[in-house]
Structures are given as structure tokens and as C-alpha cells.
Design an enzyme around this catalytic site. Structure first.
Site: not given
Ligand code: EPU
Length: 466
Positions: A20, A115, A120, A398
Site C-alpha cells: 500500500k 489522526c 502528524r 484501508r
């Protein structure tokens, strides 16, 4: 949600898919090319779908085939807006910033927002692009960046928690089309960054030093589309290895790039997992009791933060006290309270979890908070006695391609069901008799608040009672 009937040792052979975290920045970098690119081994994940939507909104034609091949071609180079509604679903959308700026001279990209794995920021991305000559402002939750032709320069990308993976991707892609030479120091060395660099070089970029913290990029005028293969997903590989180990099964996992896993294989072996490699296939078994460990997640080639939660799940069942520290995302510990619901004994201490191993976990209802936390809970559920329920598994989708299907082929018993009370396993709901008992207990008069004087005299906790 998933319902899992745990306690079944996994056996058989399975394969790792494309990474990914390589696919996402590579797809975004296709924006910088003048012609079509063809990518192989693109995993079928919801993050890939989300980024495809972002790219289509930016004038790209995205064609996907079931065999993991993806064709990407810019058909309209006008749009420059990556909208909040898409970016908020996936932070990696920020990877379009560098390619857009370099190719279209302007970009308007939503800031991703909160997040679950901690703070982040993208300050290093912006610092690098500004050093290349971009004018950057932040307004109404969006990054507005514009520039004429970017100009090569020296850029330091180190931050308080090491380098930045997607920041290096953004700056490296932008620098590939800048005028002159860019030297990036403290660049991220992750294999996914290397894979992106190889794709850019196949497009005509001139990047040297991939896989080291020092990148030298000779800017070129143009990048053409290229054919490229996404590397195997090292995080999925480790997750599958741990699935074999935590269920005390025997697995063979093919398509593994061992070179990318040196640190984590070393740790797994020290815990007592037997891993025998032959080419790109590994055989996993656990001949003895699991041993505790002291692990720190660090930038590559250290132990990846993306396997910290899964290792924590494994160490819950080790014989002794383990410490797991995360120096990349020091707040990435939302899986701890959920693992504790399954009978794990873990105490959070700053950027560490201190785990006292238990002989077994017990099936429970738990909630996934992020992608890798979901994987950790799934692993714990596979090992636990009885049934478990994991809610919010959209996090898992995801980053893992139908993980439950792979695991079921190996003997796991996982069902994907709608999150509704009717689907909660009866074993996880109190029976009418238990409910009655609990209600009766609650109705009983509370115990006396104070000890009698006689007890107090003999008690060493007198001051506390006062
Ligand atoms: N950081 C800054 N400033 C920045 C950027 C990062 O201070 O401008 C800090 C972060 O807060 C963090 C550290 O630097 O403490 C590392 O962050 P990095 O930028 O490297 O993370 P990322 O690029 O946003 C990628 C992966 C993550 C993975 C991290 C670390 C992708 C799409 N995502 O994120 O993957 O955890 O690198 O290896 O590549 C996952 O797959 O579950 C996942 C979260």
C-alpha cells in the site's frame, strides 16, 4: 464488523500482495508524467480507491484490472484542487502536492486533519517544497502552493521523530522536475521510498542514493509514463507471520522480500518464532513457548511502527514482561485498552507499552481505532479462547486486501457481518440468568463504608481510611 471464533491454529500456504505505502505515492507521482503509466501488483484496498478518486478529480484517467494492473494517464492537466472530502479520508492524498506543484506549477491540497495514531504534521513536506522555490500559504484548512519552475537546492528533511516517508516522496518527486541539482539529506530510507525513486527513474528522472539518507537528484525537463511493479507489502508479510505464530500454527508465506524484513525477523526469532526462508517464501512455526522482548519501533531499517501493534498482540502471550516503544508515532497505542478487554495485561508508559504476558486471551467485543490496531485485534481474536467481535473494520480494509479471506483459507473462522445487535454472538452477551444475577447483586446493600474500631486498630491502612 468481524466475528471471530478463535483458538484455531492456522495451516497452509498464502501469499503477500503489493505494498500500500509504495502504491499510493507512486500513483500520485504519475501526475508528474506526460504520458500513461502502467503499474503492476497494485493492491485492491480502499485507500487505493480513495486515491484513485483524488487523482480522477485532478484530471487523471485511472483504469484498474482485477489482476492488480493499473493504468494512469493525465487527460486534463488543469485541476489543482485536492478536496477536503477526499483528503480527510486518507492522509496519503497529500502525496499529490509535490507532483502537482512540479508539473502544474500550483496545488491546493486540503490539510488532512486529525489522526488516531498521533499528531502528524506536514511541516517537513512544506519546508522542502518551499526550499525548491514554492510560495506556500495555509488558508481555510488548505495548503496553497505555487511556483514557477522549481529550483534545485540542498534540503534537510530530519524531524523530531526521524525523517518523513511521504515528505521525502513529495520533495523527491518535485525535485525530479526542478532545474538543477537537489541534495536531500536525512531522507527516508524505507523500501517504499526506494520503489517510488525507481519508478521516477524509469520515467526519466535522475535520482541517486536511493535507500540511503542522502539523495542526489539532477532535475530533468520532462517525465514520461513508465511501466513499474509495486514491491511486496512488508507489513502484510509480518502480519501474516504473526498470525501463524500467535495461533501456534504452521504457515508458508510466499512473495516475501526478506531484505526488507531483516530487523523484524530478528526480533520475531528472538521471541521464539521459527522462520525458515527459501527464496521469497518463508515457513513459520512456533516450536516452544514465546519469550518476552524489548522492542523499539524506529525508521527503516529499524522495526516498523506499522507492525508495533501486531507485535504487541503477540507479546501479550509471551512468558514474561515485554516493553514495546514507538519512537516514530509515540502516541500510537489505542490498541492497548482494547487488547486489555481481551485479558491482556498492558500498561501504557509514555511512548511504551509494558506487557505482562498472560497464558491466554479471551474472546471479547473490541473496537478498531486505526489500520494496524485493527490488525492487532484480529490477531488477538485468532488466538483468543471463544468468540470475538471487532467493530469498525473499515480501518482494516484501508490497508489489507480481504485479509479475512486469506486467513479463512488457512483455517481461521472469521465472518464479515453488518454491525448490528442481531449479529453479536450470543456467547458475548450475558444470558437472562446472568443479567438477573447482576441485577440482584447491584440491588444488594453496599458493604459498610468504614471498618469497625477494632478492625482499624489492627489495620496498617488507618491513615488511608481517614
Ligand atoms: N513528521 C513531522 N513532520 C512532517 C512529517 C512527519 O514531524 O512534516 C513526523 C510524524 O509526526 C511522525 C514521523 O515524523 O512522528 C514520521 O512520519 P512520516 O511522515 O514518515 O509518516 P507518513 O509519511 O505520514 C508513512 C506511512 C505510514 C507509516 C509512516 C512511518 C504512507 C502512506 N504512510 O506515513 O503508514 O506509519 O510512514 O513509517 O506511506 C500505515 O500504513 O498504517 C501507516 C500509518
Amino acid at each position: 464488523m468481524f466475528t471471530i471464533r478463535g483458538g484455531k491454529p492456522l495451516r497452509g500456504i498464502t501469499a503477500v500482495g503489493g505494498a500500500k505505502n509504495a502504491a499510493l505515492p507512486i500513483m500520485a507521482a504519475a501526475l508528474a508524467a506526460d504520458s500513461a503509466s502502467v503499474l503492476h501488483q497494485v493492491p485492491d484496498l480502499s485507500d487505493v480507491t480513495t486515491l484513485s478518486q483524488v487523482l480522477m478529480s485532478l484530471g487523471m484517467l485511472v483504469e484498474r484490472r482485477v489482476d492488480g494492473t493499473m493504468r494512469l494517464e493525465v487527460i486534463n492537466a488543469q485541476p489543482c484542487l485536492a478536496d477536503y472530502e477526499l483528503v480527510r479520508r486518507m492522509r496519503a492524498s497529500v502525496c499529490v502536492l509535490g507532483p502537482l506543484l512540479a508539473r502544474r506549477q500550483r496545488a491546493c491540497v486540503s490539510l488532512p486533519g486529525g489522526c488516531n495514531i498521533g499528531h502528524r504534521p506536514i511541516d517537513l513536506h512544506l519546508k522542502g517544497l518551499a526550499a525548491l522555490g514554492a510560495e506556500i500559504t495555509i488558508e481555510r484548512g488548505y495548503v496553497f502552493a505555487q511556483a514557477g519552475r522549481l529550483k534545485g537546492t540542498d534540503i534537510y528533511l530530519g524531524g523530531p521523530c526521524g525523517s518523513t516517508v511521504t515528505g521525502t516522496c513529495n520533495v523527491m518527486t518535485a525535485a525530479a522536475l526542478a532545474q538543477g541539482v537537489t541534495v536531500i539529506s536525512a531522507a527516508a530510507c524505507e523500501p517504499e521510498v526506494v520503489n517510488l525513486g525507481q519508478y521516477l527513474n524509469a520515467m526519466g528522472a535522475k535520482i541517486e542514493g536511493l535507500g540511503t539518507p542522502l539523495l542526489r537528484i539532477d532535475g530533468v525537463d520532462q517525465l514520461r509514463g513508465a511501466e513499474h511493479t509495486i514491491i511486496p507489502d512488508r507489513i502484510e508479510a509480518v502480519t501474516l507471520i504473526i498470525a501463524g505464530a500467535i495461533t501456534r500454527g504452521r504457515l508458508r508465506i510466499s512473495g516475501v522480500c526478506l531484505e526488507h524484513l531483516a530487523g523484524v525477523l530478528d526480533v520475531l526469532r528472538s521471541i521464539g518464532v521459527r522462520i525458515e526462508a527459501q527464496g521469497t517464501t518463508v515457513a513459520v512455526s512456533v516450536p516452544e513457548a514465546l519469550r518476552p522482548s524489548d522492542i523499539t519501533a524506529l525508521p527503516y531499517p529499524g522495526i516498523p511502527t506499522d507492525v508495533q501493534a501486531q507485535l504487541t498482540a503477540l507479546l501479550c502471550l509471551a512468558d514474561g514482561i515485554s516493553v514495546v516503544t514507538d519512537k516514530v508515532f509515540p502516541d500510537r497505542f489505542l490498541h492497548i485498552p482494547e487488547l486489555c478487554r481481551m485479558g491482556a495485561r498492558i500498561r501504557r508508559e509514555g511512548a511504551s507499552g509494558i506487557i505482562s504476558g498472560v497464558p491466554k486471551l479471551s474472546g471479547s467485543c473490541v473496537m478498531a481505532s486505526d489500520l494496524r490496531a485493527s490488525a492487532a485485534l484480529l490477531l488477538a481474536g485468532l488466538a483468543a479462547d471463544g468468540e470475538s467481535v471487532i467493530r469498525r473494520i473499515y480501518h482494516l480494509d484501508r490497508g489489507y486486501e480481504r485479509l479475512e479471506r486469506k486467513l479463512n483459507m488457512l483455517g481461521a473462522d472469521i465472518s464479515r457481518v453488518t454491525d448490528a445487535p442481531a449479529h453479536l454472538p450470543s456467547s458475548l452477551q450475558p444470558s437472562p440468568e446472568e443479567m438477573q444475577q447482576v441485577n440482584n447483586d447491584v440491588c444488594e446493600p453496599p458493604p459498610p463504608k468504614f471498618l469497625k474500631l477494632a478492625d482499624v486498630k489492627s489495620s496498617t491502612s488507618y491513615n488511608i481510611l481517614n
